[in-house]
Design an enzyme around this catalytic site. Structure first.
Site, PDB file in Angstrom:
ATOM      1  N   TYR A 170      35.566  26.437  55.748  1.00 32.65           N
ATOM      2  CA  TYR A 170      35.334  27.882  55.639  1.00 32.65           C
ATOM      3  C   TYR A 170      34.640  28.393  56.903  1.00 32.65           C
ATOM      4  CZ  TYR A 170      33.021  32.232  54.267  1.00 32.65           C
ATOM      5  OH  TYR A 170      32.561  33.525  54.234  1.00 32.65           O
TER       6      TYR A 170
HETATM    7  P1  NAD Z   1      35.596  38.074  47.263  1.00 32.18           P
HETATM    8  O1  NAD Z   1      36.346  36.800  47.088  1.00 32.18           O
HETATM    9  O2  NAD Z   1      34.966  38.689  46.059  1.00 32.18           O
HETATM   10  O3  NAD Z   1      36.506  39.161  47.960  1.00 32.18           O
HETATM   11  C1  NAD Z   1      37.610  38.859  48.763  1.00 32.18           C
HETATM   12  C2  NAD Z   1      38.815  39.609  48.202  1.00 32.18           C
HETATM   13  O4  NAD Z   1      39.903  39.401  49.079  1.00 32.18           O
HETATM   14  C3  NAD Z   1      39.246  39.092  46.824  1.00 32.18           C
HETATM   15  O5  NAD Z   1      39.342  40.166  45.908  1.00 32.18           O
HETATM   16  C4  NAD Z   1      40.606  38.448  47.077  1.00 32.18           C
HETATM   17  O6  NAD Z   1      41.491  38.649  45.982  1.00 32.18           O
HETATM   18  C5  NAD Z   1      41.066  39.155  48.329  1.00 32.18           C
HETATM   19  N1  NAD Z   1      41.933  38.315  49.170  1.00 32.18           N
HETATM   20  C6  NAD Z   1      41.734  37.022  49.528  1.00 32.18           C
HETATM   21  N2  NAD Z   1      42.738  36.590  50.304  1.00 32.18           N
HETATM   22  C7  NAD Z   1      43.590  37.641  50.456  1.00 32.18           C
HETATM   23  C8  NAD Z   1      44.815  37.821  51.142  1.00 32.18           C
HETATM   24  N3  NAD Z   1      45.374  36.809  51.825  1.00 32.18           N
HETATM   25  N4  NAD Z   1      45.428  39.028  51.078  1.00 32.18           N
HETATM   26  C9  NAD Z   1      44.875  40.049  50.371  1.00 32.18           C
HETATM   27  N5  NAD Z   1      43.723  39.931  49.696  1.00 32.18           N
HETATM   28  C10 NAD Z   1      43.080  38.744  49.736  1.00 32.18           C
HETATM   29  O7  NAD Z   1      34.489  37.763  48.371  1.00 32.18           O
HETATM   30  P2  NAD Z   1      33.246  38.660  48.861  1.00 32.18           P
HETATM   31  O8  NAD Z   1      32.009  37.948  48.492  1.00 32.18           O
HETATM   32  O9  NAD Z   1      33.441  40.073  48.467  1.00 32.18           O
HETATM   33  O10 NAD Z   1      33.419  38.516  50.429  1.00 32.18           O
HETATM   34  C11 NAD Z   1      33.952  39.550  51.260  1.00 32.18           C
HETATM   35  C12 NAD Z   1      33.995  39.035  52.683  1.00 32.18           C
HETATM   36  O11 NAD Z   1      32.689  38.698  53.119  1.00 32.18           O
HETATM   37  C13 NAD Z   1      34.829  37.763  52.875  1.00 32.18           C
HETATM   38  O12 NAD Z   1      35.431  37.819  54.145  1.00 32.18           O
HETATM   39  C14 NAD Z   1      33.786  36.666  52.862  1.00 32.18           C
HETATM   40  O13 NAD Z   1      34.226  35.517  53.543  1.00 32.18           O
HETATM   41  C15 NAD Z   1      32.648  37.351  53.567  1.00 32.18           C
HETATM   42  N6  NAD Z   1      31.316  36.804  53.271  1.00 32.18           N
HETATM   43  C16 NAD Z   1      30.786  36.913  52.017  1.00 32.18           C
HETATM   44  C17 NAD Z   1      29.522  36.414  51.768  1.00 32.18           C
HETATM   45  C18 NAD Z   1      28.865  36.506  50.411  1.00 32.18           C
HETATM   46  O14 NAD Z   1      27.774  35.978  50.247  1.00 32.18           O
HETATM   47  N7  NAD Z   1      29.468  37.175  49.422  1.00 32.18           N
HETATM   48  C19 NAD Z   1      28.798  35.786  52.798  1.00 32.18           C
HETATM   49  C20 NAD Z   1      29.372  35.693  54.054  1.00 32.18           C
HETATM   50  C21 NAD Z   1      30.618  36.219  54.288  1.00 32.18           C
END
Ligand code: NAD
Length: 358
Positions: A170
């Site tokens: 990741y």
């Molecule tokens: P999440 O999994 O709830 O949201 C990601 C969304 O993207 C999901 O609804 C999923 O269905 C959609 N998705 C995934 N792959 C896809 C694709 N190929 N095409 C279309 N849609 C797709 O995650 P989150 O916690 O809301 O994270 C949002 C962003 O922030 C992500 O990039 C994640 O890596 C990053 N991030 C999150 C955290 C955290 O603590 N939540 C920390 C660091 C980075």
């Protein structure tokens, strides 16, 4: 096609601010909150999400309902679908792309490495390809991650610190995203801002994250596992409340400079930025457990284990000086206050869905 027609009618984003934003991953945790905040202040918002089953899809559908009520429409599709993206860009003049779609989670990468390559690398490239050819080019704001700091053992992570020791696939794909962003900025003049989120938590959160399944397991009387490092004690995280992250995202969007486009000699230096968005106050996971025990009024059954090599790092702590200066970012919610809001949401959401299914 269907999505084109839908966008042309009721779903066409309306803006009173001059911003029209494509939010990818809009049915996700952060995407939902960011979309609502943009819509509330008058930005035009269109969501895109593939509703994959990485975690409970009914939670994503419930978020979608909240968004639809607020007037935000989500197109169901994958960021790897170039034809679909092209149609969206043909139908709507996006000023910004808030790119939050990704395969999240560090441990799942050992089970399904391909999904990280698909969404975080190929999907990101696809989105940049379509964006760079759009006229005018939208400014891109996207989620990187604190995980890029990897095994760096410094205690306070600054944007200039080394990011060449990822502890998970990741993290490696997020780091790759940062380098891919560099090339699209360099060659095509795309304006790109990367945001390194630090462990985001709150209402509508992700069930695969520790604070979420600890809440569930503590309430069920199930034993939870707290990981410890041999020398530093309990693993610690710079837990950051969702509303603070949303403010950081909006700050990044509002300070994003328009791309200069691919107009040959006229091309000026387009913006390429990276920011930590954290709370700058790391909390040991053992303390997270005590706070949850206090809020839930339940004593946790826990066992302590040495941290395995499963993608997790021991410690995260954001230096947020740059985001404070450039984005007006200022986290305002401490872990106990934020967890109270999470637990209140959790209890009402899951008692509500139980009622519905019985
Ligand atoms: P999440 O999994 O709830 O949201 C990601 C969304 O993207 C999901 O609804 C999923 O269905 C959609 N998705 C995934 N792959 C896809 C694709 N190929 N095409 C279309 N849609 C797709 O995650 P989150 O916690 O809301 O994270 C949002 C962003 O922030 C992500 O990039 C994640 O890596 C990053 N991030 C999150 C955290 C955290 O603590 N939540 C920390 C660091 C980075």
């Amino acid at each position: 096609s269907l999505s084109h027609k839908l966008i042309r009618k009721s779903a066409r984003p309306r803006s009173t601010t001059g911003h029209t934003v494509l939010v990818t991953g809009a049915a996700g945790f952060v995407g939902t909150h960011v979309s609502l905040a943009l819509k509330r202040r008058g930005d035009g918002v269109l969501g895109l999400d593939n509703f994959n089953h990485y975690y409970d899809p009914t939670l994503k559908r419930a978020r979608q309902k909240i968004l639809e009520k607020a007037g935000v429409f989500i197109v169901e599709g994958d960021i790897n679908d170039k034809g679909l993206l092209q149609q969206l860009f043909d139908a709507v003049l996006f000023t910004h792309v808030m790119h939050l779609a990704a395969q999240a989670g560090v441990r799942y990468a050992m089970q399904n490495p391909g999904s990280y390559v698909h969404s975080n690398i190929a999907g990101f490239v696809n989105l940049l390809e379509v964006s760079k050819s759009a006229n005018p080019q939208p400014a891109i704001i996207w989620a990187s991650s604190s995980s890029v700091y990897g095994l760096n053992s410094k205690v306070l992570f600054s944007e200039k610190d080394r990011t060449d020791q990822p502890a998970s696939l990741y993290a490696a794909t997020k780091k790759a995203g940062e380098e891919i962003a560099h090339t699209y900025n360099h060659i095509y003049g795309l304006s790109i801002t990367g945001l390194r989120f630090f462990t985001v938590y709150g209402p509508w959160g992700r069930p695969d994250m520790t604070y979420f399944f600890f809440t569930k397991d503590i309430m069920k009387g199930k034993t939870i596992t707290v990981y410890e490092s041999p020398d530093k004690g309990s693993v610690a995280r710079d837990f950051t409340y969702i509303d603070d992250i949303v403010k950081g995202c909006l700050g990044a969007l509002d300070t994003a400079k328009k791309s200069t486009g691919s107009g040959g000699k006229k091309r000026g230096p387009a913006q390429l930025r990276i920011f930590n968005l954290g709370n700058t106050s790391p909390v040991p996971v053992s303390t997270l457990v005590s706070i949850l025990e206090k809020i839930l009024k339940v004593k946790a059954k826990k066992k302590v284990m040495p941290l395995p090599r499963n993608g997790d790092v021991e410690f995260t702590h954001a230096n947020i000086t740059l985001a404070m200066t450039e984005l007006g970012y200022k986290p305002a919610t401490d872990l106990e206050a934020g967890l109270k809001k999470f637990v209140r949401w959790y209890l009402s959401f899951y008692s509500g869905s139980k009622k519905k299914s019985s």
